[in-house]
Design an enzyme around this catalytic site. Structure first.
Site, short mmCIF file in Angstrom:
data_model
loop_
_atom_site.label_atom_id
_atom_site.label_comp_id
_atom_site.label_asym_id
_atom_site.label_seq_id
_atom_site.Cartn_x
_atom_site.Cartn_y
_atom_site.Cartn_z
N ASP A 207 0.93 -1.38 -0.01
CA ASP A 207 0.07 0.15 0.18
C ASP A 207 0.94 1.25 0.12
O ASP A 207 2.05 1.04 -0.04
CB ASP A 207 -0.94 -0.11 1.01
CG ASP A 207 -2.38 0.56 0.93
OD1 ASP A 207 -2.41 1.21 -0.02
OD2 ASP A 207 -3.33 -0.07 1.31
N ASP A 273 -10.66 2.75 -3.40
CA ASP A 273 -11.34 1.43 -2.95
C ASP A 273 -12.66 1.11 -3.35
O ASP A 273 -13.57 1.99 -3.36
CB ASP A 273 -11.18 1.51 -1.28
CG ASP A 273 -9.90 1.60 -0.78
OD1 ASP A 273 -8.91 1.75 -1.73
OD2 ASP A 273 -9.69 1.47 0.30
C1 GLA Z 1 -6.07 1.12 1.51
C2 GLA Z 1 -6.17 0.09 0.39
C3 GLA Z 1 -7.10 -0.88 0.78
C4 GLA Z 1 -6.70 -1.56 2.01
C5 GLA Z 1 -6.62 -0.62 3.16
C6 GLA Z 1 -6.03 -1.36 4.33
O1 GLA Z 1 -7.46 1.86 1.71
O2 GLA Z 1 -6.56 0.58 -0.78
O3 GLA Z 1 -7.46 -2.07 -0.33
O4 GLA Z 1 -5.51 -2.67 1.74
O5 GLA Z 1 -5.64 0.31 2.62
O6 GLA Z 1 -5.78 -0.49 5.19
#
Ligand code: GLA
Length: 491
Positions: A207, A273
């Protein structure tokens, strides 16, 4: 099917089709090879000839410098990822069945095996954020939360491996993960070593929170090199670019090929997301709809590295069945990683059969690896769109109604007819190859298979019309029929 396993200098090629062929190979320019082959006498089966011929052409002529050379993700990775469904629930006293714990991953992995997901191609069980202890261990090592993973990550890996599955983990290129657990910054070599040799994982999602965005073109490749140095093949899923990375700039002008993303990562997130709602899934689809075949984001997707529109939310309460079907069809057109994020203990039979539709999975996993695109909405009913994806040329050799096997079949396409209306019943949407396929496609005769109903529909001339319900898609495989002949084949 041909697969190319990449090692340092050697490129062994294995063909699973047992066909009598003699062949020779020459390098035409750096990283591009030409395979000449002659078919042996008596090879009468046209579909075998075509599968074999075209596979060899395409995969060998793909420039080897274009993608990350770790030999992984020659087709989009498939598996299960906990985030969208299970998030960061760490209270195992209150939520023993759904907290982030070894119990959850073992159960979901076991169900992948027992309920046909593994047979359909899903192989990774992927852990997202919140698996680790809040701090590194005394020696600076990353450590798992020992209450929720009482037998340790290595043990979890060994069990999943013994079932034939692969395991994925999560980290962050910055100082902390998005939730606040330790990130990789300052520990690239040590953490890569721990992931490979101590935890023995097969995939890592990295990430981009708590990190310096302007350094991503340095830090992501550096972590990739640290992974490669371990010698363990680890699928590298980046969040570069991501929703928090140079947002609009990068979305509109993605420089995936020149900026190093494709050369660094096996998959990369492009957008926000995903949530369990049709609004969220349709925004993702709309983001992809802006792209044509010349967009760099479409060109960048291919063997070794894939655009990642985030997880599948099929099986969760937020989408209707037709919306779940639409997400699956679109992800096949996008050549997207297929990461289910749902509870396999409680998923309905209907959702399960969407995820196990091997006709649509075959489109997603097509070895040519060309990402599809939206060909627009004109001259279609209002709020309708047509999407196409070029597939490896093949011939549907089962119950089709062609009396004689044609001497050649040629290009094959997956076609999605999308009705985006949320009211007013069905729309009749017409696919016309001369309008909707590139380069003034001129073949009039084509065979159609319905990939959702999983039924052959027969041969059509000029165009093909389907009735598509609101908020729904129709998905078809179209095989063109040509009458030209060929002799000795050059690839
Ligand atoms: C970000 C990513 C998600 C997930 C969260 C975890 O938002 O885009 O897919 O991995 O972090 O904290």
């Amino acid at each position: 099917m041909l697969r190319k396993m990449i090692t340092d200098k050697h490129y062994p090629i294995t063909a699973t089709l047992q066909i009598p062929l003699s062949y020779s190979m020459t390098e035409v320019d750096h990283g591009r090879y030409r395979l000449m082959f002659t078919r042996a006498a008596g090879m009468g089966k046209c579909h075998l000839l075509w599968l074999c011929k075209v596979s060899i052409v395409i995969l060998l002529s793909w420039p080897t410098t274009q993608g990350l050379d770790n030999g992984l993700a020659l087709t989009p990775p498939m598996g299960w990822l906990s985030w969208e469904r299970f998030g960061c629930q760490i209270n195992c006293t209150k939520w023993p069945d759904s907290c982030i714990s070894e119990r959850l991953y073992l159960r979901q992995g076991r169900l992948m095996l027992e309920h046909g997901y593994v047979d359909a191609g899903y192989e990774y069980v992927r852990i997202d954020d919140c698996w680790s202890a809040p701090e590194r261990g005394v020696d600076g090592r990353l450590v798992e939360d020992r209450v929720r993973f009482p037998h340790g990550l290595k043990n979890l890996s060994s069990t999943l491996h013994s079932w034939g599955l692969k395991i994925g983990l999560y980290g962050d290129i910055g100082t902390q993960t998005c939730v606040g657990y330790p990130g990789f910054e300052g520990y690239f070599e040590q953490d890569a070593w721990t992931l490979a040799n101590e935890f023995e994982i097969d995939a890592i999602k990295v990430d981009a929170c708590h990190a310096n965005e302007s350094d991503f073109n340095i830090t992501y490749p550096a972590f990739g090199r640290a992974l490669n140095k371990t010698g363990r093949p680890i699928l590298y899923s980046c969040c570069w670019p991501s929703d928090y990375y140079e947002q609009h700039n990068h979305w509109e002008n993605p420089d995936y090929l020149n900026y190093g993303i494709k050369q660094t990562c096996n998959t990369w997130r492009n957008y926000f997301d995903v949530f369990d709602s049709w609004e969220s899934v349709s925004k993702i689809i709309d983001f992809w709809a802006r792209l044509g075949p010349e967009d760099i984001m479409v060109k960048a997707g291919g063997p070794g590295g894939w655009n990642d529109p985030d997880m599948l939310v099929i099986g969760n309460p937020g989408l209707s069945l037709s919306e779940q079907q639409a997400q699956f069809a679109m992800y096949a057109i996008f050549a997207a990683p297929l990461m289910m994020s749902t509870d396999l203990r409680t998923i309905s039979d209907e959702s399960r059969s969407i995820l196990l539709n091997t006709d649509i999975i075959a489109v997603n996993q097509d070895p040519l690896g060309r990402q599809g695109w939206c060909v627009g909405s004109k001259p279609l009913p209002e709020n309708s769109r047509i999407w196409i994806r070029e597939l490896i040329p093949t011939w549907w050799n089962n119950s089709h109604q062609v009396k004689d096997c044609p001497p050649q079949t040629s290009d094959s396409w997956a076609v999605v007819l999308e009705n985006r209306n949320t009211i007013f019943w069905r729309q009749a949407i017409t696919f016309d190859p001369q309008i909707h396929l590139p380069n003034g496609h001129s073949w009039h005769s084509f065979f159609v298979r319905d990939l959702i109903a999983r039924k052959d529909l027969g041969i059509f001339e000029n165009n093909f019309t389907a009735l598509v319900d609101e908020s729904s898609v129709g998905m078809f495989m179209v095989f063109f029929i040509s009458s030209s002949e060929s002799g000795a084949e050059e690839a």
